[in-house]
Design an enzyme around this catalytic site. Structure first.
Site, PDB file in Angstrom:
ATOM      1  N   ARG A 677      43.226  47.046  22.202  1.00 51.32           N
ATOM      2  CA  ARG A 677      43.834  46.288  23.290  1.00 51.32           C
ATOM      3  C   ARG A 677      44.772  45.315  22.592  1.00 51.32           C
ATOM      4  O   ARG A 677      44.353  44.518  21.748  1.00 51.32           O
ATOM      5  CB  ARG A 677      42.770  45.552  24.101  1.00 51.32           C
ATOM      6  CG  ARG A 677      43.334  44.728  25.271  1.00 51.32           C
ATOM      7  CD  ARG A 677      43.613  43.296  24.887  1.00 51.32           C
ATOM      8  NE  ARG A 677      44.096  42.495  26.014  1.00 51.32           N
ATOM      9  CZ  ARG A 677      44.470  41.239  25.912  1.00 51.32           C
ATOM     10  NH1 ARG A 677      44.441  40.608  24.744  1.00 51.32           N
ATOM     11  NH2 ARG A 677      44.894  40.582  26.962  1.00 51.32           N
ATOM     12  N   ASP A 679      47.261  42.223  22.428  1.00 51.36           N
ATOM     13  CA  ASP A 679      47.494  40.958  23.117  1.00 51.36           C
ATOM     14  C   ASP A 679      48.980  40.589  23.133  1.00 51.36           C
ATOM     15  O   ASP A 679      49.698  40.795  22.147  1.00 51.36           O
ATOM     16  CB  ASP A 679      46.684  39.859  22.426  1.00 51.36           C
ATOM     17  CG  ASP A 679      46.802  38.519  23.116  1.00 51.36           C
ATOM     18  OD1 ASP A 679      46.315  38.396  24.257  1.00 51.36           O
ATOM     19  OD2 ASP A 679      47.383  37.596  22.518  1.00 51.36           O
ATOM     20  N   GLU A 704      49.027  44.288  26.732  1.00 54.09           N
ATOM     21  CA  GLU A 704      49.087  43.272  27.780  1.00 54.09           C
ATOM     22  C   GLU A 704      50.537  42.799  27.917  1.00 54.09           C
ATOM     23  O   GLU A 704      50.987  41.911  27.195  1.00 54.09           O
ATOM     24  CB  GLU A 704      48.180  42.091  27.428  1.00 54.09           C
ATOM     25  CG  GLU A 704      48.196  40.983  28.470  1.00 54.09           C
ATOM     26  CD  GLU A 704      47.825  39.627  27.902  1.00 54.09           C
ATOM     27  OE1 GLU A 704      47.282  38.805  28.644  1.00 54.09           O
ATOM     28  OE2 GLU A 704      48.106  39.374  26.708  1.00 54.09           O
ATOM     29  N   GLN A 725      59.370  47.966  36.346  1.00 52.69           N
ATOM     30  CA  GLN A 725      60.329  48.563  35.420  1.00 52.69           C
ATOM     31  C   GLN A 725      60.220  47.928  34.040  1.00 52.69           C
ATOM     32  O   GLN A 725      60.318  48.622  33.017  1.00 52.69           O
ATOM     33  CB  GLN A 725      61.754  48.396  35.945  1.00 52.69           C
ATOM     34  CG  GLN A 725      62.815  49.082  35.082  1.00 52.69           C
ATOM     35  CD  GLN A 725      62.676  50.594  35.106  1.00 52.69           C
ATOM     36  OE1 GLN A 725      62.768  51.216  36.160  1.00 52.69           O
ATOM     37  NE2 GLN A 725      62.439  51.191  33.934  1.00 52.69           N
ATOM     38  N   LYS A 767      54.851  56.234  47.559  1.00 56.04           N
ATOM     39  CA  LYS A 767      54.018  56.267  46.354  1.00 56.04           C
ATOM     40  C   LYS A 767      53.348  54.914  46.152  1.00 56.04           C
ATOM     41  O   LYS A 767      53.780  53.901  46.727  1.00 56.04           O
ATOM     42  CB  LYS A 767      54.882  56.597  45.128  1.00 56.04           C
ATOM     43  CG  LYS A 767      55.585  57.945  45.192  1.00 56.04           C
ATOM     44  CD  LYS A 767      54.596  59.085  45.094  1.00 56.04           C
ATOM     45  CE  LYS A 767      55.313  60.435  45.021  1.00 56.04           C
ATOM     46  NZ  LYS A 767      54.356  61.555  44.947  1.00 56.04           N
ATOM     47  N   GLY A 773      52.328  54.129  40.273  1.00 57.17           N
ATOM     48  CA  GLY A 773      53.161  55.001  41.092  1.00 57.17           C
ATOM     49  C   GLY A 773      54.277  55.664  40.322  1.00 57.17           C
ATOM     50  O   GLY A 773      54.844  56.661  40.776  1.00 57.17           O
ATOM     51  N   TRP A 774      54.622  55.116  39.151  1.00 56.76           N
ATOM     52  CA  TRP A 774      55.714  55.661  38.342  1.00 56.76           C
ATOM     53  C   TRP A 774      55.225  56.404  37.096  1.00 56.76           C
ATOM     54  O   TRP A 774      55.745  57.443  36.738  1.00 56.76           O
ATOM     55  CB  TRP A 774      56.661  54.528  37.921  1.00 56.76           C
ATOM     56  CG  TRP A 774      57.648  54.149  38.969  1.00 56.76           C
ATOM     57  CD1 TRP A 774      57.785  54.697  40.221  1.00 56.76           C
ATOM     58  CD2 TRP A 774      58.652  53.134  38.853  1.00 56.76           C
ATOM     59  NE1 TRP A 774      58.800  54.085  40.897  1.00 56.76           N
ATOM     60  CE2 TRP A 774      59.360  53.121  40.082  1.00 56.76           C
ATOM     61  CE3 TRP A 774      59.013  52.236  37.861  1.00 56.76           C
ATOM     62  CZ2 TRP A 774      60.412  52.230  40.320  1.00 56.76           C
ATOM     63  CZ3 TRP A 774      60.062  51.361  38.098  1.00 56.76           C
ATOM     64  CH2 TRP A 774      60.760  51.360  39.324  1.00 56.76           C
ATOM     65  N   TRP A 775      54.268  55.827  36.399  1.00 57.51           N
ATOM     66  CA  TRP A 775      53.774  56.436  35.161  1.00 57.51           C
ATOM     67  C   TRP A 775      52.256  56.294  35.136  1.00 57.51           C
ATOM     68  O   TRP A 775      51.705  55.524  34.357  1.00 57.51           O
ATOM     69  CB  TRP A 775      54.406  55.743  33.949  1.00 57.51           C
ATOM     70  CG  TRP A 775      54.428  56.598  32.712  1.00 57.51           C
ATOM     71  CD1 TRP A 775      53.701  57.717  32.458  1.00 57.51           C
ATOM     72  CD2 TRP A 775      55.213  56.372  31.531  1.00 57.51           C
ATOM     73  NE1 TRP A 775      53.978  58.219  31.212  1.00 57.51           N
ATOM     74  CE2 TRP A 775      54.905  57.412  30.616  1.00 57.51           C
ATOM     75  CE3 TRP A 775      56.134  55.402  31.160  1.00 57.51           C
ATOM     76  CZ2 TRP A 775      55.487  57.488  29.354  1.00 57.51           C
ATOM     77  CZ3 TRP A 775      56.711  55.482  29.906  1.00 57.51           C
ATOM     78  CH2 TRP A 775      56.399  56.521  29.007  1.00 57.51           C
ATOM     79  N   ASP A 787      41.297  36.048  31.534  1.00 56.17           N
ATOM     80  CA  ASP A 787      42.324  35.043  31.835  1.00 56.17           C
ATOM     81  C   ASP A 787      42.413  34.758  33.329  1.00 56.17           C
ATOM     82  O   ASP A 787      42.448  33.603  33.762  1.00 56.17           O
ATOM     83  CB  ASP A 787      43.694  35.521  31.337  1.00 56.17           C
ATOM     84  CG  ASP A 787      43.817  35.475  29.825  1.00 56.17           C
ATOM     85  OD1 ASP A 787      43.329  34.507  29.224  1.00 56.17           O
ATOM     86  OD2 ASP A 787      44.397  36.408  29.252  1.00 56.17           O
ATOM     87  N   GLN A 792      38.415  30.456  33.519  1.00 65.43           N
ATOM     88  CA  GLN A 792      39.804  30.013  33.501  1.00 65.43           C
ATOM     89  C   GLN A 792      40.424  30.093  34.901  1.00 65.43           C
ATOM     90  O   GLN A 792      41.053  29.137  35.371  1.00 65.43           O
ATOM     91  CB  GLN A 792      40.622  30.869  32.529  1.00 65.43           C
ATOM     92  CG  GLN A 792      40.261  30.667  31.077  1.00 65.43           C
ATOM     93  CD  GLN A 792      41.385  31.126  30.169  1.00 65.43           C
ATOM     94  OE1 GLN A 792      42.195  30.338  29.726  1.00 65.43           O
ATOM     95  NE2 GLN A 792      41.422  32.411  29.895  1.00 65.43           N
TER      96      GLN A 792
END
Length: 900
Positions: A677, A679, A704, A725, A767, A773-775, A787, A792
């Site tokens: 993951r 950061d 992220e 995008q 979509k 919806g795109w990838w 977070d 937090q």
């Protein structure tokens, strides 16, 4: 006395493998024995049957059948037999019942003697309670704790690293549920406040005050973050006590020096006030129970007689259906049904079990047609509590070694079965299994009531079962095998090879974030996670995201310093390695949280700026980007946005990239991480990430990429294409080597659910409106993390609507991520049901979504033509037609169906 709600940080339900799933839309039945017995004598006989006794009151010299008919025409016939040889199934299933216990946490300050004051913290609920606590000294800033002076530590206290103490609460008296720990206050020290959280060692749950640490102020100038206990009229809990030392500068003093008094300016403490304050608390308590099932074949009537007995308290409803034609699909049996039996949506029956006379549990009997292949059921205790068998329905097979169904086609197929399965792996079963299967073949061959050619066919079938090993053995024990051309071909066809990509994993991954913002405070988080490995695996998670492992200026790990020092507030490097090994053992991949954007320096340069690094990666200021004015780097300009709290690393430098790639490969080999993951990837170009992924070859990776959605005059815009995008552009820069958290989807869900604007969940092309919806294969969907939620709360999901969010992401494409706090909360059973559904229906990151409704108060979609879902208060039902839909999971303002 004021009452303040207490929020358990990790409200842990101690279920291990048994999930309290929703009913999946199935509702069954059992007999009310009062409908079947017209005399006390027969009633007594019925209870013996239900308890699984061998019916010793009947003569063992000759077989007897007791036919019990009710006077009412709508009750079923119950027949029993005394012959133990007629038992075709007998098993006791362990089940766990989760109760919610309520109590209180209390804090008391009292004067013991003239100058002796004592602070007591207690809890009224049973458990193994630990006070995790520390102090703040005069002049301290921030939220970090220090250890208290030695003379304030009660007996049995254990130091946690250099910042906290853990002290067990003791029972006030034998047989008492109250636990308490007293702390004698040192009035000569410079302690300004006492901080604590309460932990239940039995469940691993942490309890806080309003989402923060409990804080008892000992001075009147302690900052109030809304979590103070005992403060009145602007004064500390103890007012101003006498002669507290305030040192001019304690920044370099260690904990022990802080606790001592010495010469210096002093303040007087006065106005001592005793106080007592309590807060409500609740926890989930697991009680072990069992369900005993016995099935017998009545030789005179060929009926299957099933008794179900349980020690579960209260009203227990059995939801059941019968199985035919070689499948475990629920079907309704032929009438008549027992009295007090109700039909549920034309899919199953529901009937309450009969209470035992002594009140210790309940029981029921079923008389079923002998041609049926099995009985499926689940148990319902109340509207929200369902019990099943380790995540599956209870199943009672009616197959015996002398009643294998054999058709002429079976013999032909047996002869045509290829011989390629003769080699059997020894890892799938034991020698006892092989012996038992062979004994079954011998039993069939010696059965005198069958014709010889039928016997030969049965032997051939069982030989094939033996070759198919554990899979066939499971079929033999749990359901009637059916021999059709399709089933034979299915056994021969191998599963298609799954292509693994670092951006998707297998495509079927379900991610669990294995920590929250407070997890570091225990000092043994890795060890606590190890204890939860089996449980998380049983829920269906395939990937676990661990917190940052390196030495860090901040205890949470996101301000890394020496990247090769893996001793952190979460535990030691050896504990980390053992945690990874433990999760690998249960089949879960592990992601490391890699903070690559910035790094905290060890030394100052000649200008007094922190930009020189130590440890194994002893970089100089060339490793820091040049356009961050705070750290005077001599590298190139940043390829992304700057993170101003620490020096931003210049990834354009060859030596930096070389060192990072070596470090990632070392982490893969040394620790055993399966992926990453990443950061704050908004801070550097995605092309560098591709370089790092190519070098470290992760199984799965997610970045992220977090920035703000589009708003106009405070209202979220419907079109969020520009936002998604930017995320897609970053993924594309990595060449798809890493996915990204779908922040767009989270933001749109916020507004749609909070304002009842579900039309937002479909874009102009029909979509999903987020990255999914795109990838979809590179979108990691989520509703909360450390977070946004936890203590937090930077962008907390709308309260009470979390399960609508999970109903969306756990049925839709993308890779869903579930937050740790939600797994161990009241949502656990509903989340478990959705996880089971996703795995059962094999939904994946590229599943197809057909949005069928997106209106003001409802959103509905059909996924892969086999799962339908709706969220929102509005109405939706999937279309009836060729598909047979049944409810799989439902809750407040959401519902999910599956095809059967």
């Amino acid at each position: 006395m004021s009452t303040v709600p207490v929020e358990p940080l990790l409200h842990h339900s101690p279920l291990r493998r048994t999930s309290l799933n929703g009913a999946r839309g199935f509702l069954p039945s059992s007999l009310n024995l009062r409908c079947h017995f017209t005399s006390k004598k027969l009633h007594s006989i019925g209870r013996s049957i239900a308890s699984g006794n061998s019916l010793g009151y009947l003569s063992s010299e000759r077989r007897r059948s007791v036919a019990i008919r009710a006077s009412s025409s709508d009750t079923a016939l119950v027949e029993t037999t005394s012959q133990s040889d007629d038992v075709i199934f007998k098993e006791t299933f362990p089940v766990q019942r989760i109760d919610k216990a309520e109590g209180k946490i209390y804090v008391r300050l009292k004067q013991v003697k003239e100058n002796n004051w004592q602070l007591s913290v207690g809890c009224s609920l049973p458990g193994k309670w630990i006070l995790h606590w520390g102090v703040s000294y005069v002049g301290d800033t921030g939220s970090e704790w220090d250890q208290p002076p030695e003379d304030m530590r009660p007996p049995g206290s254990v130091a946690i690293k250099d910042y906290a103490i853990e002290t067990p609460l003791e029972k006030l008296s034998e047989g008492d549920s109250f636990h308490e720990v007293p702390i004698n206050l040192n009035l000569e020290s410079s302690v300004a406040a006492l901080n604590f959280v309460l932990k239940d060692e039995e469940t691993g749950a942490w309890y806080q005050h309003k989402g923060r640490d409990f804080k008892v102020p000992l001075l009147d100038d302690v900052p109030d973050d809304g979590n103070l206990i005992g403060s009145k009229k602007g004064f500390g809990a103890i007012g101003k006590l006498s002669n507290i030392v305030v040192k001019p500068d304690e920044s370099g003093a260690d904990v022990q020096e802080k606790g001592k008094s010495s010469s210096g300016s002093t303040k007087e403490r006065k106005g001592l006030e005793e106080f007592y304050e309590e807060m409500p608390i609740s926890k989930h308590v697991a009680d072990d129970n069992s369900v005993s099932v016995t099935a017998r074949k009545c030789p005179e009537t060929s009926k299957n007689i099933v008794s179900i007995e349980t020690d579960l308290p209260g009203d227990v409803t059995v939801h059941w259906g019968v199985c035919k034609n070689g499948s475990k699909k629920w079907e309704l049996p032929a009438e008549p049904y027992p009295q007090e039996t109700s039909l549920f949506k034309n899919k199953a029956l529901r009937t309450r079990l009969q209470r035992k006379d002594n009140g210790d549990g309940s029981f029921g009997l079923f008389s079923l047609d002998g041609k049926l292949e099995g009985l499926c059921f689940v148990l319902k205790l109340n509207e929200n509590t369902w019990l099943n068998n380790r995540g599956e329905d209870f199943y009672v097979p009616f197959l015996t070694s002398t009643s294998l169904p054999v058709e002429p086609e079976a013999a032909q197929l047996s002869e045509k079965t290829p011989k390629t399965n003769q080699e059997v792996s020894e890892s799938g079963f034991t020698d006892e299994i092989i012996t038992e299967i062979r004994n079954l073949a011998i039993d069939i061959s010696s059965h005198k009531s069958q014709k010889s050619n039928v016997k030969e066919v049965q032997i051939n079938i069982l030989q094939e079962i033996e070759k198919l090993a554990a899979e066939a053995y499971s079929i033999f024990r749990s359901t009637t095998p059916t021999f059709t051309p399709e089933s034979v071909l299915e056994a021969e066809v191998e599963e298609p090879e799954i292509k693994i990509s670092s951006g998707t994993g297998s495509g079927f991954e379900i991610l669990c974030q294995g920590f929250n913002w407070e997890s570091h405070k225990s000092g043994r988080w890795y060890q606590e996670l190890q204890e939860k490995a089996d449980e998380l695996a049983s829920l269906g998670f395939t990937v676990l995201w661990l917190p940052p492992p390196t030495e860090s200026v901040s205890p949470e790990g996101y301000m890394p310093k020496d990247l090769y020092n893996l001793n952190s507030r979460y535990g030691t490097v050896d504990e980390l390695k053992e945690t990874v090994r433990r999760f690998h053992k249960v089949g879960i991949k592990v992601l490391g949280d890699a903070v690559l954007n910035h790094r905290c320096a060890h030394f100052k340069n000649s200008n007094g700026v922190w930009n020189l690094f130590g440890g194994r990666l002893n970089w100089d200021d060339r490793a820091v980007v040049a356009d961050d004015p705070h750290f005077q780097g001599r590298g190139n300009k940043s390829s992304g946005d700057n993170f101003h709290a620490a020096p931003n690393i210049d990834h354009s430098q060859d030596f930096v990239r070389k060192d990072i790639k070596e470090w990632l490969c070392w982490m893969r080999k040394e620790v055993g991480y399966d992926g990453w993951r990443l950061d704050f990837v908004r801070g550097f170009w995605g092309g560098y990430v591709k370089d790092y992924m190519d070098a470290s070859k992760p199984y799965f990776a997610v970045g992220e990429y977090w920035d703000s959605l589009s708003y106009t005059y405070g209202e979220m815009d419907y079109n969020q294409d520009a936002h998604r995008q930017r995320i897609v552009d970053w993924i594309n820069a990595t060449s798809g080597a890493a996915g990204a958290f779908d922040v767009t989807t989270k933001g749109i869900l916020h507004t749609a659910l909070q304002k009842c604007e579900y039309w937002r969940l479909s874009d102009p092309q029909g979509k999903p409106p987020g990255v999914v919806g795109w990838w979809p294969s590179r979108a990691v969907t989520f509703i909360e993390n450390h977070d946004t939620g936890s203590t937090q709360g930077h962008w907390r999901f709308p309260g009470g609507k979390e399960m609508q969010g999970y109903a969306y992401i756990l049925t839709h494409p993308g890779t869903p991520a579930v937050f740790f706090d939600h797994v161990y909360s009241d949502y656990r059973s509903e989340i478990a049901s959705l996880l089971s559904l996703r795995n059962r229906q094999k939904l994946h990151c590229r599943s197809e979504v057909n949005i069928v409704k997106s209106e003001r108060d409802v959103y509905a979609a059909i996924i892969d033509e086999k799962v339908a879902m709706k969220i929102g208060p509005g109405h939706y039902e999937p279309p009836s037609g060729s598909q047979n839909w049944s409810v799989a999971v439902e809750g407040r303002d959401y519902k999910v169906w599956e095809t059967s």
